[in-house]
Scaffold this active site. Structure first.
Site, PDB file in Angstrom:
ATOM      1  N   SER A 107      11.831  15.091   2.172  1.00  0.00           N
ATOM      2  CA  SER A 107      12.739  13.960   1.988  1.00  0.00           C
ATOM      3  C   SER A 107      14.147  14.442   1.695  1.00  0.00           C
ATOM      4  O   SER A 107      14.341  15.453   1.009  1.00  0.00           O
ATOM      5  CB  SER A 107      12.241  13.098   0.817  1.00  0.00           C
ATOM      6  OG  SER A 107      13.216  12.139   0.469  1.00  0.00           O
ATOM      7  N   GLN A 127      13.390  14.482   6.642  1.00  0.00           N
ATOM      8  CA  GLN A 127      13.525  13.015   6.648  1.00  0.00           C
ATOM      9  C   GLN A 127      14.874  12.627   6.074  1.00  0.00           C
ATOM     10  O   GLN A 127      15.294  13.128   5.034  1.00  0.00           O
ATOM     11  CB  GLN A 127      12.412  12.375   5.818  1.00  0.00           C
ATOM     12  CG  GLN A 127      12.533  10.860   5.689  1.00  0.00           C
ATOM     13  CD  GLN A 127      13.332  10.446   4.462  1.00  0.00           C
ATOM     14  OE1 GLN A 127      13.546  11.249   3.551  1.00  0.00           O
ATOM     15  NE2 GLN A 127      13.812   9.209   4.438  1.00  0.00           N
ATOM     16  N   TYR A 129      17.572   9.614   4.875  1.00  0.00           N
ATOM     17  CA  TYR A 129      18.158   8.294   4.663  1.00  0.00           C
ATOM     18  C   TYR A 129      19.610   8.408   5.097  1.00  0.00           C
ATOM     19  O   TYR A 129      20.232   9.455   4.924  1.00  0.00           O
ATOM     20  CB  TYR A 129      18.095   7.884   3.192  1.00  0.00           C
ATOM     21  CG  TYR A 129      16.715   7.514   2.710  1.00  0.00           C
ATOM     22  CD1 TYR A 129      16.062   6.402   3.210  1.00  0.00           C
ATOM     23  CD2 TYR A 129      16.087   8.276   1.727  1.00  0.00           C
ATOM     24  CE1 TYR A 129      14.801   6.051   2.746  1.00  0.00           C
ATOM     25  CE2 TYR A 129      14.827   7.927   1.262  1.00  0.00           C
ATOM     26  CZ  TYR A 129      14.186   6.823   1.772  1.00  0.00           C
ATOM     27  OH  TYR A 129      12.954   6.475   1.316  1.00  0.00           O
ATOM     28  N   THR A 155      14.530   7.280   8.367  1.00  0.00           N
ATOM     29  CA  THR A 155      13.876   6.109   7.778  1.00  0.00           C
ATOM     30  C   THR A 155      14.806   4.920   7.907  1.00  0.00           C
ATOM     31  O   THR A 155      15.954   4.978   7.478  1.00  0.00           O
ATOM     32  CB  THR A 155      13.549   6.363   6.304  1.00  0.00           C
ATOM     33  OG1 THR A 155      12.668   7.484   6.230  1.00  0.00           O
ATOM     34  CG2 THR A 155      12.877   5.151   5.672  1.00  0.00           C
ATOM     35  N   LYS A 233      11.165   5.984  11.451  1.00  0.00           N
ATOM     36  CA  LYS A 233      10.124   5.584  10.499  1.00  0.00           C
ATOM     37  C   LYS A 233      10.441   4.235   9.866  1.00  0.00           C
ATOM     38  O   LYS A 233      11.549   4.025   9.363  1.00  0.00           O
ATOM     39  CB  LYS A 233      10.000   6.628   9.383  1.00  0.00           C
ATOM     40  CG  LYS A 233       9.030   6.237   8.265  1.00  0.00           C
ATOM     41  CD  LYS A 233       8.776   7.404   7.325  1.00  0.00           C
ATOM     42  CE  LYS A 233       7.830   7.005   6.201  1.00  0.00           C
ATOM     43  NZ  LYS A 233       8.481   6.161   5.190  1.00  0.00           N
ATOM     44  N   HIS A 257       6.524   1.218   4.326  1.00  0.00           N
ATOM     45  CA  HIS A 257       6.995   2.030   3.203  1.00  0.00           C
ATOM     46  C   HIS A 257       6.010   1.931   2.025  1.00  0.00           C
ATOM     47  O   HIS A 257       6.418   1.846   0.862  1.00  0.00           O
ATOM     48  CB  HIS A 257       8.396   1.551   2.788  1.00  0.00           C
ATOM     49  CG  HIS A 257       9.296   2.668   2.318  1.00  0.00           C
ATOM     50  ND1 HIS A 257      10.383   3.084   3.030  1.00  0.00           N
ATOM     51  CD2 HIS A 257       9.268   3.447   1.216  1.00  0.00           C
ATOM     52  CE1 HIS A 257      11.012   4.059   2.370  1.00  0.00           C
ATOM     53  NE2 HIS A 257      10.336   4.304   1.264  1.00  0.00           N
ATOM     54  N   GLY A 290      -1.284   3.280   3.091  1.00  0.00           N
ATOM     55  CA  GLY A 290      -2.624   2.891   2.696  1.00  0.00           C
ATOM     56  C   GLY A 290      -3.740   3.855   3.057  1.00  0.00           C
ATOM     57  O   GLY A 290      -4.893   3.613   2.703  1.00  0.00           O
ATOM     58  N   GLY A 311       0.742   9.844   1.896  1.00  0.00           N
ATOM     59  CA  GLY A 311       1.719   9.841   0.825  1.00  0.00           C
ATOM     60  C   GLY A 311       1.107   9.978  -0.548  1.00  0.00           C
ATOM     61  O   GLY A 311       0.809  11.082  -1.008  1.00  0.00           O
ATOM     62  N   ARG A 312       0.898   8.851  -1.208  1.00  0.00           N
ATOM     63  CA  ARG A 312       0.478   8.864  -2.609  1.00  0.00           C
ATOM     64  C   ARG A 312      -0.656   9.837  -2.923  1.00  0.00           C
ATOM     65  O   ARG A 312      -0.604  10.520  -3.948  1.00  0.00           O
ATOM     66  CB  ARG A 312       0.109   7.456  -3.054  1.00  0.00           C
ATOM     67  CG  ARG A 312       1.296   6.484  -3.128  1.00  0.00           C
ATOM     68  CD  ARG A 312       0.832   5.106  -3.581  1.00  0.00           C
ATOM     69  NE  ARG A 312       1.882   4.101  -3.663  1.00  0.00           N
ATOM     70  CZ  ARG A 312       2.174   3.220  -2.714  1.00  0.00           C
ATOM     71  NH1 ARG A 312       1.521   3.251  -1.561  1.00  0.00           N
ATOM     72  NH2 ARG A 312       3.116   2.316  -2.899  1.00  0.00           N
TER      73      ARG A 312
END
Lengths: 358, 358, 358, 358
Positions: A107, A127, A129, A155, A233, A257, A290, A311-312
């Site tokens: 990121s 990635q 922003y 993103t 993304k 997201h 998810g 991710g998480r």
């Protein structure tokens, strides 16, 4: 964590280890967390029809994502400030990705610099922003290229930060030792001021440093700017997927997201099929939001995705045991996916796209 | 209430502050409250596909409703007896509407007179229940016109009051200091007699002063009677929407009266699309019943509504802190809507009508 | 019971008053009670689109059912052994039906004789289970005709009693003072022997006295046998409805016997529309199973039913306060229906068939 | 167990009697047990439209399955290691099947030999997992033929064992006295070594002795190898059902292995109709996974199945009271099915295929 049998075991452990504010920052969604919940419900609703007697035996999970080899069709999702959950932060997650053999998406808001991260030796994607002016974007792209990043992911679903109410209630701010390391040398404020009552410091900082009026012309500029493969993304509407491909994107990530931006947005798995129909023959289509098991990866593939971003669960592994914990998460996911493919009669991830779903 | 992060926070506070009878009167629905619950379920089921790279940056929430300027596409719903929840009642809510810049719809059953309300200086619309004879209606319309009301809204879903069982169980009646102020000078009984056991005083009073056999001819008469824009509130069947437009209505409000009239009626958000299809090109279509967040407003717009009426949340704000509380509710809703529009790639409310929903 | 605001209030009171075995006998369904629950779910799912400005004012609930006048489109469902819940049993329920002005359907398994019941003076219909030979059926029909019954209803969904597990667990049997009064003079065993462990005495008795192999030829015979209007109760498949009409039935009752026969059978409200489509123009179509409010009656009408049978709620009223309690239930239902029709813009039950549902 | 009124009563008793590890082994599914739950939900969702006045009286449950007489359209599903739940294991279950009159499917992983099982005298079918080389398969088939098995069933959904997390958490292994009796004489390791932490001994053993790369050519070889009727078990995709028939299968079993293999696989009842459409006219179609009552058998028949395999409930009966308990389960199921058929107006199982479902 030797007794974990699925990724959820890491979640429970991580929640018990992390300070509430940090846990809420990574676990939470925006608004009423409707979309956060919908992401899981949509995946759970994908009922697969496995094939039998395929003759393939144990499946091979190996894949290519954006022409990068991957031991499973998964990349580590870009996530900001990974040092929040473990002192080794990005360097540990990148090491885990390197060791299992998947791309690590760094990121722009990493708490380590992109140069430090690529030094780890993983296949690294960068990635972005969109920063407040193009010269800053230009500089960041140049640094990513110079550092050896192989793919550029932009993103596009953060014109403003989603209303993450847990963070607002917690008046969450980054601890002093966690900074946006890439931006230190760019003249940005990297420390969070004390948030106002009823404000999230993360949201305020985002507002301060990001451009919110990003348009297709900006994407065209970026496409001209770099020869790296370009991934867009945060797409849910097929019309935007088509436009991204027409603008030169090599892949899109169907994503809300992780339920952290527009609460009320469709589940990413629910949005996926129409996007695969629209652009699946012209670019890669990745999914995030998810994914919690090998079955989930198989579901995404069966719906037409080329792969997923995870991710998480990686932050859970990182929180539990640094690089080792994150590697355990990936190793478990690989085993689950190998079994799921095998049980579905798929010799490899590509074969999963022929599975029917009810 | 400085720590509120969403409208639900005001709900919790208001419930803790208000007497149970008053709380039940404003919170309850009719019958088994099936429709009350369905309103929320239908909104929650609207899954939005946000757009990206729209180039618009932070959205502008400004709108026009019935040619009145509104800082967001929301009007304060007509609600009777606002002094029940705060001594400043209608005057406070009208002030909040004035300060945020949205229309305030004054109920004929206000606990302040229409003249007192318009004095506050908000853009004021006048809502009419049909009184027992036309001369009374005529007189009320004349007063509303004289007081400067800019729109006339006639509610058509109360031929009889819904069976609001909470009120019956509570034997709810208005306290002596809360009266139907507009009707005092009209020769109506404005005080509630003691209700019989098993009766709601509100229902009895409604029965006493309202006409129940309202028909299209009455609406035609009203259309002739005034040059004000005319809104018909309480429509769920597209055939009625068409008839309303043919009778000269400038807008319809798709509403089940917040689940307070016919229990078993469809959720208003479920009924909306067919009505937009039927009359959306010929008149404005507003929605009420269940709006609780900026995302909900966005959902209504994406389904084709021009705007919404906001009811109970304003009473929560009013109960918590008078005009200031109601203004906080509106201010929070405006922020939520601005963020929701921005996150959906919509420069303004009109753009939201092009969003796809799953 | 002066504080009851809906039929559910009677249910709570009745459950607290009745012995568990009796309560379970009337409340229970068969098997896993899937169908019992489905009956409610299907009604709750009927979302109505009320009409407005119909000009009709307060609705008139008056109806005709099988050419009998009824103050609302409801008949008291045939239910066996009503003395189980109150000493006045059938005589009290018939009195309540008489007083409110609806037909009372007397069960062949009444705990009072058909002659005692018709003496009460209600419009009485006679319900027949098919006894083991035609001479017994013939005799019962003759008695019903002689007693002045105006309609003959034959129940066709009990070739064997459903597996009502509550009764089996409770080893439920009728108390000595409750007998099948009509059968005493017919040479039937009317007392229940002690049930075997794991058996329901009701099921055993049913098996003993009923014919299980009833066929269309039997219905033809019955149609020839009497000039009374003939109602066939217990139909869910449209093919059977057509056959019933072709055999001369004047009405069918779409019913799963209140979820007490085949567990897994469709909800009656779910089965209704196809039957209305198939035979609605040729005979009356009644509904039972799950009606609990005026809104439910309106739902049935909107789905095309001519009327409904009301069962368990009448037993609740009877248990709570005999004839008076049952009358209260009917009176409350009438009020609810009048309000529901009024709120839906229907001048009368017939108008409700034009309502749209979502 | 004299007070059991349905199969669930045996489940409760069995759970209270068995060691947790054994209970979890038989009750559990794989992964998040999504598919395990979906099996029940799909059956519960099948709403039947019973027929009336069929003139048939009490139904006859007798059937033929693969030309074997069966007193009800049910076979005892192949289940490994039945001595886990009772010392009499397979011999007791086979005796129960013999006494009620249904086929018993002996698993290759039985804890008694196929010769001991056929000695019991039930109609015995032999179920095969594909061993590591064809000579072993050949030998097992020869033994099954020699022992008098009348049908050969090959399970095709275990290229690898599903991830059964309960077993992993319990580090479940077979007790020393329970072995794969058929394999003792085949040179296989039949005892489980101590599982590694985080591993299921069952899974490890499966991996060791089974072939995972089974293909259609293997099935063709098997079809040539034996003249016994051939059943292919574990099919969910219609394309595989067609292929199985083309390869000479006499029946397919639509099954997800009781939710124990691919978590995320479709419910078997949800997959059934498309398979009946594809091959129902060319071969028998059986169903397993989730059958718990006579109504469930009826549902399967109404969806087009020729019959079902019953699994876990037989183990419950076996655990509770050996052969007697298993016979009670079957006897209860027969009664339930007879009543369900009778209530649905079906004279026999074949008639059930004409039932409509909602």
């Amino acid at each position: 964590m030797n007794d974990a049998v699925n990724l959820a075991d890491f979640e429970l452990r991580a929640e018990s280890l992390l300070p509430k504010g940090v846990w809420d920052f990574i676990a939470g969604g925006s608004g009423d967390e409707t979309t956060l919940a919908a992401n899981r419900a949509a995946l759970d609703a994908v009922a697969l029809l496995p094939r039998v007697l395929a003759g393939s035996g144990g499946a091979d999970t190996g894949s290519q994502l954006l022409k990068c080899e991957a031991s499973l069709p998964v990349a580590a999702a870009p996530m900001a400030y990974q040092r929040l959950v473990h002192p080794d932060g990005e360097l540990a997650l990148a090491a885990a990705a390197r060791d299992i053999g998947i791309p690590y998406v760094a990121s722009v808001l990493s708490s380590a610099t992109i140069e430090e991260i690529t030094e780890v030796g993983a296949v690294t994607w960068f990635q972005l922003y969109w920063l407040r002016d193009r010269s800053q974007v230009d500089a960041m792209v140049a640094r990513a290229e110079a550092a050896g990043c192989q793919v550029l992911m932009v993103t596009v679903d953060v014109p403003v930060l989603g209303r993450r109410l847990r963070d607002v209630r917690n008046a969450f701010r980054l601890p002093a030792e966690v900074v946006a390391a890439n931006l230190v040398s760019g003249g940005f404020s990297t420390a969070h001021s004390n948030p106002l009552r009823g404000e999230s410091a993360i949201a305020a900082h985002t507002q301060e440093i990001f451009a919110s009026a990003l348009g297709w012309a900006d994407l065209e500029w970026l496409r001209e700017r770099t020869t790296l493969p370009l991934v867009v993304k945060g797409i849910l509407d097929p019309r935007d997927a088509v436009r991204a491909v027409e603008t030169g994107a090599d892949a899109v990530v169907v994503s809300n997201h992780g339920g952290r931006q527009l609460d009320g947005a469709a589940a990413s798995a629910a949005a996926l099929p129409a996007i695969v129909d629209a652009v699946g023959s012209r670019c890669e289509v990745l999914l995030d939001s998810g994914i919690r098991s090998g079955t989930d990866v198989l579901r995404a593939l069966a719906l037409g995705a080329s792969g997923v971003l995870l991710g998480r669960p990686l932050l859970w592994g990182l929180a539990v045991d640094g690089a080792h914990g994150a590697h355990q998460v990936l190793s478990l996911l690989l085993s689950e996916l190998r079994d799921a493919l095998t049980l579905a009669g798929c010799a490899n991830p590509a074969a999963a796209r022929t599975l029917a779903v009810l």
